[in-house]
Structures are given as C-alpha cells and as structure tokens.
Design an enzyme around this catalytic site. Structure first.
Site, PDB file in Angstrom:
ATOM      1  N   TRP A 249       0.862  -1.186   0.000  1.00 23.96           N
ATOM      2  CA  TRP A 249       0.000   0.000   0.000  1.00 23.96           C
ATOM      3  C   TRP A 249       0.900   1.238   0.000  1.00 23.96           C
ATOM      4  CZ3 TRP A 249      -0.445   3.701   4.075  1.00 23.96           C
ATOM      5  CH2 TRP A 249      -1.264   4.784   3.714  1.00 23.96           C
TER       6      TRP A 249
ATOM      7  N   GLU B 114      -2.890  -2.883  -2.636  1.00 24.20           N
ATOM      8  CA  GLU B 114      -4.066  -2.336  -1.937  1.00 24.20           C
ATOM      9  C   GLU B 114      -4.418  -0.954  -2.458  1.00 24.20           C
ATOM     10  OE1 GLU B 114      -3.496  -1.964   2.292  1.00 24.20           O
ATOM     11  OE2 GLU B 114      -5.556  -1.293   2.642  1.00 24.20           O
TER      12      GLU B 114
ATOM     13  N   LYS C 251      -6.900   2.605  -2.702  1.00 20.21           N
ATOM     14  CA  LYS C 251      -7.506   3.515  -1.731  1.00 20.21           C
ATOM     15  C   LYS C 251      -8.148   4.675  -2.462  1.00 20.21           C
ATOM     16  CE  LYS C 251      -6.520   5.813   2.592  1.00 20.21           C
ATOM     17  NZ  LYS C 251      -5.780   5.732   3.824  1.00 20.21           N
TER      18      LYS C 251
ATOM     19  N   ASP D  59      -9.675  -3.144   1.108  1.00 22.52           N
ATOM     20  CA  ASP D  59      -9.829  -2.642   2.477  1.00 22.52           C
ATOM     21  C   ASP D  59     -11.229  -2.058   2.575  1.00 22.52           C
ATOM     22  OD1 ASP D  59      -9.858  -0.611   4.615  1.00 22.52           O
ATOM     23  OD2 ASP D  59      -7.723  -1.032   4.841  1.00 22.52           O
TER      24      ASP D  59
ATOM     25  N   HIS E 110     -11.812   1.740   2.156  1.00 24.45           N
ATOM     26  CA  HIS E 110     -11.137   2.455   1.071  1.00 24.45           C
ATOM     27  C   HIS E 110     -12.009   2.792  -0.129  1.00 24.45           C
ATOM     28  CE1 HIS E 110      -6.746   1.515   2.376  1.00 24.45           C
ATOM     29  NE2 HIS E 110      -7.482   2.021   3.329  1.00 24.45           N
TER      30      HIS E 110
ATOM     31  N   HIS F  42      -8.761  -6.475   3.861  1.00 22.30           N
ATOM     32  CA  HIS F  42      -8.434  -5.721   5.069  1.00 22.30           C
ATOM     33  C   HIS F  42      -9.761  -5.353   5.701  1.00 22.30           C
ATOM     34  CE1 HIS F  42      -4.041  -4.119   4.732  1.00 22.30           C
ATOM     35  NE2 HIS F  42      -4.116  -5.435   4.795  1.00 22.30           N
TER      36      HIS F  42
ATOM     37  N   ASP G 124     -12.217   6.987   6.186  1.00 23.30           N
ATOM     38  CA  ASP G 124     -11.435   5.781   6.434  1.00 23.30           C
ATOM     39  C   ASP G 124     -10.886   5.828   7.853  1.00 23.30           C
ATOM     40  OD1 ASP G 124      -9.942   3.452   5.986  1.00 23.30           O
ATOM     41  OD2 ASP G 124      -8.223   4.593   5.235  1.00 23.30           O
TER      42      ASP G 124
ATOM     43  N   ASP H  61     -10.855   3.707  10.347  1.00 15.78           N
ATOM     44  CA  ASP H  61     -10.228   2.523  10.945  1.00 15.78           C
ATOM     45  C   ASP H  61     -10.678   2.266  12.372  1.00 15.78           C
ATOM     46  OD1 ASP H  61      -8.352   1.302   8.924  1.00 15.78           O
ATOM     47  OD2 ASP H  61      -7.687   3.381   8.820  1.00 15.78           O
TER      48      ASP H  61
ATOM     49  N   ASP I 296      -7.468  -4.618   9.635  1.00 13.79           N
ATOM     50  CA  ASP I 296      -6.710  -3.370   9.544  1.00 13.79           C
ATOM     51  C   ASP I 296      -7.494  -2.234  10.198  1.00 13.79           C
ATOM     52  OD1 ASP I 296      -5.027  -1.312   8.981  1.00 13.79           O
ATOM     53  OD2 ASP I 296      -5.445  -1.248   6.828  1.00 13.79           O
TER      54      ASP I 296
HETATM   55  C1  RNT Z   1      -4.008   2.582   4.795  1.00 12.76           C
HETATM   56  C2  RNT Z   1      -4.073   1.149   4.456  1.00 12.76           C
HETATM   57  C3  RNT Z   1      -2.962   0.280   4.954  1.00 12.76           C
HETATM   58  C4  RNT Z   1      -2.517   0.622   6.360  1.00 12.76           C
HETATM   59  C5  RNT Z   1      -1.613  -0.397   7.002  1.00 12.76           C
HETATM   60  C6  RNT Z   1      -0.923   0.164   8.192  1.00 12.76           C
HETATM   61  O1  RNT Z   1      -5.152   3.263   4.536  1.00 12.76           O
HETATM   62  O2  RNT Z   1      -5.299   0.631   4.866  1.00 12.76           O
HETATM   63  O3  RNT Z   1      -3.303  -1.047   4.831  1.00 12.76           O
HETATM   64  O4  RNT Z   1      -3.606   0.822   7.208  1.00 12.76           O
HETATM   65  O5  RNT Z   1      -0.771  -0.927   6.088  1.00 12.76           O
HETATM   66 ZN    ZN Z   2      -5.618  -1.490   4.726  1.00  6.87          ZN
END
Ligand code: RNT
Ligand code: ZN
Length: 417
Positions: free
Chosen positions: A183, A224, A226, A258, A261, A285, A293, A295, A325
C-alpha cells in the site's frame, strides 16, 4: 453439564432442523486463519526509533495509556490478545517493526531484522504476514513508487524488493505462506495537472519489484487500493481502478480490498464476487470506516456479516485471505484486538451456519418469498450458543469473560508503562 453445553445442544438441534450441521461448521471455522495486525498495539508507530510521526494520510486517534513501546512489549501484548481468540490466527507485521541495535534504513532491511518475530511465531505455530512500509519516512512526502525524483523512486523500489525476500523468509521459517501487501500513500491534496504520469511510474516500479522471482509456496504479493487519505483527498495514485487493473494483468499478485477504502456508500461485500470472476485470490483488510477511512475497531455489523456471507456463499474461502486493519488509540489496545478479531470469526461462523445450498436452490426456483422469509428468520438463530461452545472447546473464555483477563494484564503490566 455446563450451561454452555446445554445451550449448544439445543442450538445444534435447531440448526439441524434447517439442514445445518453445527459440528461441521465449527470444524470448518477451525481451518480459517484470521490475520491480526500488529499495528493496533502501538498506534501504527513502528520501531525505527527515529521520532518520526505517522504520515501517509492515516491516523490513530486517542491517547489511552499503556501502548507498546518496543517489539518485546508489542509481542507480549499480542500474546495476551491471541490467548483470548479461539481458532487459527496469523500476525501481520510491517517493515518498520524491524529490530536492530543500529539504524537500518528502509532500503537496507534484511530477513535477520525480523528474526525475533519469526522465532516467536514459529514457537507459537502461527504464520506471519508482511507489508512494506511506504509512509512515516522523510522520503515519502512527495510520493514513493510514483515519485518524479528518480533517486526517491529507486529507494522505494529497493525497499519493495527487500520486503519480498523478507516475506519469503518469514513464510519459510514459519511454514505458512506470508502475504506481502503493498500500500502506497502517494497522492495529492488537489487535482494534479498530470494524473497519468505518477500512475505510469508506479506501474513500472511495481513491475520491476515483482520481476524478481520468489517462492510462491512461501509468499504472495498483494496490492491495496484507496480512495483518499488525509492530504490526498483529490487524487490517489493507487486507486481502485489502478490496482484492480494491475491485479488482473498480473495473476500472481492479489488484490487487497480494504473495507474503508471506497466511497461511503460503497461496500466491499457487493464488489467481492464480481472480482472473484477475474482474480484467483483476494486479500481483505477488514476495517470499519465511519464517515471516512477512520479505521474503527471491527464491529459485528451488517457489512461484516454480509462480507463473510459473500465469501461462504461463493464457496471461496480458499481464495480469500482475511486480514484486519484498524487502529484505535482511545480504548485498551488489547481489547481492541480481541473485539475485532472475535467479531470477524463470529461473523464467519454466522455465515457457515447458513443453509446455503437450500437457500440457493429456492432462489433458483424463483422463490424470492422463501429467500427473504428464511434469511430473516435465521438472523436470530442461536449463533451465540454455538460460538460460546466453540470458545469453550478451545479453552478460551466464552462470552464477555475475556475482558477480565485484559483488565488484569492492564493492571499488572500496561498501566505501569
Ligand atoms: C491505509 C491502508 C494500509 C494501512 C496499514 C498500516 O489506509 O489501509 O493497509 O492501514 O498498512
Ligand atoms: Zn488497509
């Protein structure tokens, strides 16, 4: 007979009546590892000890006391979390969690810097996953693999190449294939004049990184995408289309989805089976975005259960790698791991307790009434009783009992940091 066993026996009967064998569902659940991310334990700080802040447009908020300050503390904290989560697990680490007495820059990392992680995982009999770290570094401010500056780009290409060697090493040492997830935060706050150039450079850089062969038995790469990050609101080089295309053009590379994302109204559960038609393997993820985003800790919500059901209904567990994640610094960080990982496994169990074949057969007959009536009824079938029994058979605390263990460790260890 314990209450948990009594409740399970009744649940087993209830599921048997709709053609679901709970023992088989649990046996299946017990073969599916969930990869727990180490970075929940230190707010995505890493151990390079350069005093740098977290960059790349991601952010952990909250200041809950007791975060891990070095790799030993982090592994000790992960040990506690893992001891409260039933079934197979992996641990996901990032390149900046290396261990070394002297400063080692990203373009100089080697397998030996991850020996402590490898030995620890091997002793526990679990696998590791890996990630190059393209953020929180002085050379990551103006792009990494897409940087216009050739020297900067070369630096990150070298980093990427080395992570593949390390991931292969971790896979060989632990005996479990290690996913290596790329990523890159590269992007722009405003619309760039040239949106194509950075993408073309990133594509070439990835081609170069992936051109070196690694043993597919021990590692597999992933990319990955985003939508946006803090400071890259208007443009992200590695967008969904960019990496979807990359993964389709490069069958040895997995696509990472993810759940945080995409646009806020888009969900990975509705993209997943479309991508399955073209990709041999997908890496998830699992996260929880709130308005952005963000998290948040993975909750047992509609999207999580929908996503797990999509995997099971498509019979694609063996083509899907489930990783987590998220990073929340506002609550006990070990609890955050346990909550999200247990939720993910519980949602997977819920999916495995669905009479998929029967429901798909009534759908094929055009019986939309039965499909809705039955799936709605099954939502309140006694999943909890099956889950509690699973925890008990694995010698793990059932229900909310795990929280006591976290509190005790907090009292004895993390609160003293
Ligand atoms: C960031 C991505 C990525 C990170 C990690 C730490 O938006 O989701 O995967 O969160 O690699
Ligand atoms: Zn991620």
């Amino acid at each position: 007979m314990s209450n948990i066993l009594k409740a399970y026996e009744l649940a087993r009967e209830q599921y048997a009546a709709i053609g679901v064998n709970t023992d088989e569902a649990l046996a299946k659940l017990d073969t599916i590892p969930v990869s727990m991310h180490c970075w929940q334990g230190d707010d995505v700080g890493g151990f390079e000890n350069t005093g740098g802040e977290l960059t790349g447009g991601i952010m952990s908020t909250g200041n809950y006391p007791g975060k891990a300050r070095n790799a030993e503390e982090l592994r000790a904290d992960i040990d506690v979390a893992l001891s409260l989560i039933p079934g197979p697990k992996k641990v996901n680490i990032h390149a900046f969690y290396l261990e070394s007495d002297v400063k080692v820059d990203r373009d100089a990392i080697e397998p030996k810097h991850f020996d402590n992680w490898a030995n620890w995982a091997k002793a526990k009999g679990i696998g590791l996953d890996f990630n190059p770290t393209f953020f929180s570094h002085p050379l990551s401010d103006n792009g990494t693999l897409s940087a216009a500056d050739e020297g900067v780009r070369k630096f990150w290409i070298e980093h990427g190449k080395r992570t593949r060697v390390i991931a292969e090493y971790l896979g060989r040492k632990t005996g479990f294939r290690a996913a290596n997830n790329f990523w890159m935060p590269d992007g722009c706050k405003e619309r760039p004049m040239d949106s194509y150039g950075p993408r073309a450079r990133m594509k070439d850089a990835l081609d170069e990184i992936f051109s070196v062969p690694v043993d597919p038995a021990f590692t597999k790469d992933a990319v990955e995408s985003k939508l946006f990050g803090i400071g890259s609101e208007a443009y992200v080089v590695g967008s969904h289309e960019f990496f979807m295309g990359y993964a389709m053009a490069n069958p040895n590379v997995m696509l990472t989805l993810d759940t945080g994302h995409f646009h806020p109204t888009e969900v990975v559960s509705s993209k997943y089976s479309a991508l399955l038609c073209y990709l041999s393997e997908i890496l998830l993820h699992v996260s929880r975005p709130i308005r952005w985003d963000s998290d948040h800790v993975v909750a047992f919500d509609d999207e999580l259960t929908a996503l797990m059901s999509e995997i099971v209904r498509a019979d694609a567990l063996d083509r899907t790698n489930i990783a987590l994640d998220y990073f929340d610094g506002s609550i006990n960080r070990i609890a955050a791991w346990v909550i999200g990982t247990r939720n993910t496994k519980k949602a997977l169990l819920k999916a495995l307790l669905e009479p998929v074949a029967a429901l798909q057969a009534s759908e094929l007959k055009g019986d939309a009434t039965a499909r809705l009536a039955l799936t709605e009824e099954y939502k309140t079938y006694p999943l909890g009783a099956v889950w509690d029994y699973y925890c008990e058979t694995k010698d793990m605390p059932a229900r909310d009992c795990w929280l006591e263990n976290v509190r005790k460790y907090e009292n004895d260890v993390t609160s003293k940091r």
